[in-house]
Design an enzyme around this catalytic site. Structure first.
Site, PDB file in Angstrom:
ATOM      1  N   HIS A  94       0.746  -1.270  -0.076  1.00  0.00           N
ATOM      2  CA  HIS A  94       0.010   0.046  -0.162  1.00  0.00           C
ATOM      3  C   HIS A  94       0.664   1.275  -0.133  1.00  0.00           C
ATOM      4  O   HIS A  94       1.911   1.386   0.793  1.00  0.00           O
ATOM      5  CB  HIS A  94      -0.983   0.087   1.174  1.00  0.00           C
ATOM      6  CG  HIS A  94      -1.850   1.101   1.083  1.00  0.00           C
ATOM      7  ND1 HIS A  94      -1.714   2.407   1.419  1.00  0.00           N
ATOM      8  CD2 HIS A  94      -3.107   1.055   0.747  1.00  0.00           C
ATOM      9  CE1 HIS A  94      -2.904   3.076   1.410  1.00  0.00           C
ATOM     10  NE2 HIS A  94      -3.653   2.475   0.946  1.00  0.00           N
ATOM     11  N   GLU A 164      -3.944   2.106  -7.349  1.00  0.00           N
ATOM     12  CA  GLU A 164      -4.459   2.955  -6.329  1.00  0.00           C
ATOM     13  C   GLU A 164      -3.479   4.244  -6.616  1.00  0.00           C
ATOM     14  O   GLU A 164      -2.399   4.445  -5.867  1.00  0.00           O
ATOM     15  CB  GLU A 164      -4.476   2.612  -4.729  1.00  0.00           C
ATOM     16  CG  GLU A 164      -5.070   1.609  -4.458  1.00  0.00           C
ATOM     17  CD  GLU A 164      -5.568   1.604  -3.118  1.00  0.00           C
ATOM     18  OE1 GLU A 164      -6.613   1.733  -2.805  1.00  0.00           O
ATOM     19  OE2 GLU A 164      -4.642   1.781  -2.149  1.00  0.00           O
TER      20      GLU A 164
HETATM   21  P1  PGA Z   1      -9.669   6.341   0.333  1.00  0.00           P
HETATM   22  O1  PGA Z   1      -8.381   5.132   0.696  1.00  0.00           O
HETATM   23  O2  PGA Z   1     -10.690   5.514  -0.309  1.00  0.00           O
HETATM   24  O3  PGA Z   1      -9.863   6.815   1.726  1.00  0.00           O
HETATM   25  O4  PGA Z   1      -9.038   7.326  -0.770  1.00  0.00           O
HETATM   26  C1  PGA Z   1      -8.050   3.894  -0.198  1.00  0.00           C
HETATM   27  C2  PGA Z   1      -6.674   3.270   0.082  1.00  0.00           C
HETATM   28  O5  PGA Z   1      -5.961   3.952   0.634  1.00  0.00           O
HETATM   29  O6  PGA Z   1      -6.897   2.273   0.053  1.00  0.00           O
END
Ligand code: PGA
Length: 250
Positions: A94, A164
């Protein structure tokens, strides 16, 4: 095939009491949550509680796994322990962990470890900046290749990629991802995966999107974006929003 919905609770809720409260709320919507493959990734201290209270509508995920070599390591939690608690999935690489110094090499080791333990690795990739020249495509390609080093072709189907973009994550997001743009990235990621493995293996790898997904943008992101599901941060702690996202995915 059910779409995938992963709730990344990060370092929330702050108390066990609140954790139980959210789980009770979610369980009221269990029929809706069961229409998709729902996973909850709580802080590890809450794994047992989440397991007990969500077993009828969600599976367990963690937000990381540790690579402690054999021996005694004060403070560490091993993949064996997670497995024995019933953990089925692990979010790996992540961006918030990468910011703490985690490298693609570390991620690739974790991916291989998760596979050995029968835990599905969700490999997170995402550029910090969405530059106009499209240099981020090269960055994503490198992140994927390096994070999957050593993964056998026969194991490709066991992994999930979560795209992401860092600029779209969290309450400080500087931009919004649109479905059409997301679909280009999904095609690109598939191309990279085809180059690493082969076409058939690449087609078997699920691709999720994460970054400010909520009950309002979920439908267009999945319809136009062509993703297999979502990795959700903030909205996963709000039962109504989380269920709204599940409804968009079903
Ligand atoms: P968010 O976070 O949906 O709050 O933007 C997503 C993540 O960090 O996995």
């Amino acid at each position: 095939m059910k779409k995938i919905l992963v709730g990344n609770w990060k370092n929330y809720p702050e108390t066990l009491k609140e954790t139980k409260y959210i789980l009770n709320k979610l369980s009221r919507y269990k029929l809706k949550l069961k229409k998709v493959a729902t996973y909850i990734a709580p802080p590890n201290v809450y794994l047992e509680t989440v397991k007990d209270k969500s077993k009828s509508f969600a599976s367990l995920s963690t937000q990381d796994i540790t690579l402690a070599p054999e021996g005694t390591h004060t403070g560490e939690i091993t993949p064996e322990m997670l497995k024995s608690l019933g953990v089925k999935m692990a979010i790996l690489g992540h961006s918030e962990r990468r910011k703490l110094g985690e490298t693609n090499k570390n991620v690739s080791e974790k991916v291989r470890t998760a596979i050995v333990f029968g835990i599905t690795p969700v490999v997170c990739v995402g550029e910090d900046v969405h530059d106009q020249d499209g240099n981020y495509f090269e960055f994503i390609s490198e992140q994927i290749r390096e994070s999957l080093v050593g993964v056998k072709k026969s194991d490709a189907k066991k992994i999930i990629i979560a795209y992401e973009p860092v600029w779209a994550i969290g309450k400080n997001a500087t931009g919004v991802m649109e479905g059409k743009e997301l679909s280009q990235m999904v095609i690109f990621i598939k191309k990279v995966l085809t180059e690493i493995f082969d076409r058939k293996s690449a087609d078997s790898i699920k691709i999720l999107y994460g970054g400010s997904v909520d009950d309002e943008n979920a439908l267009s992101l999945v319809d136009d974006g062509g993703v297999d599901g979502f990795l959700v941060g903030r909205a996963s702690l709000d039962a109504r929003k989380f269920v709204g996202i599940a409804e968009a995915l079903k």
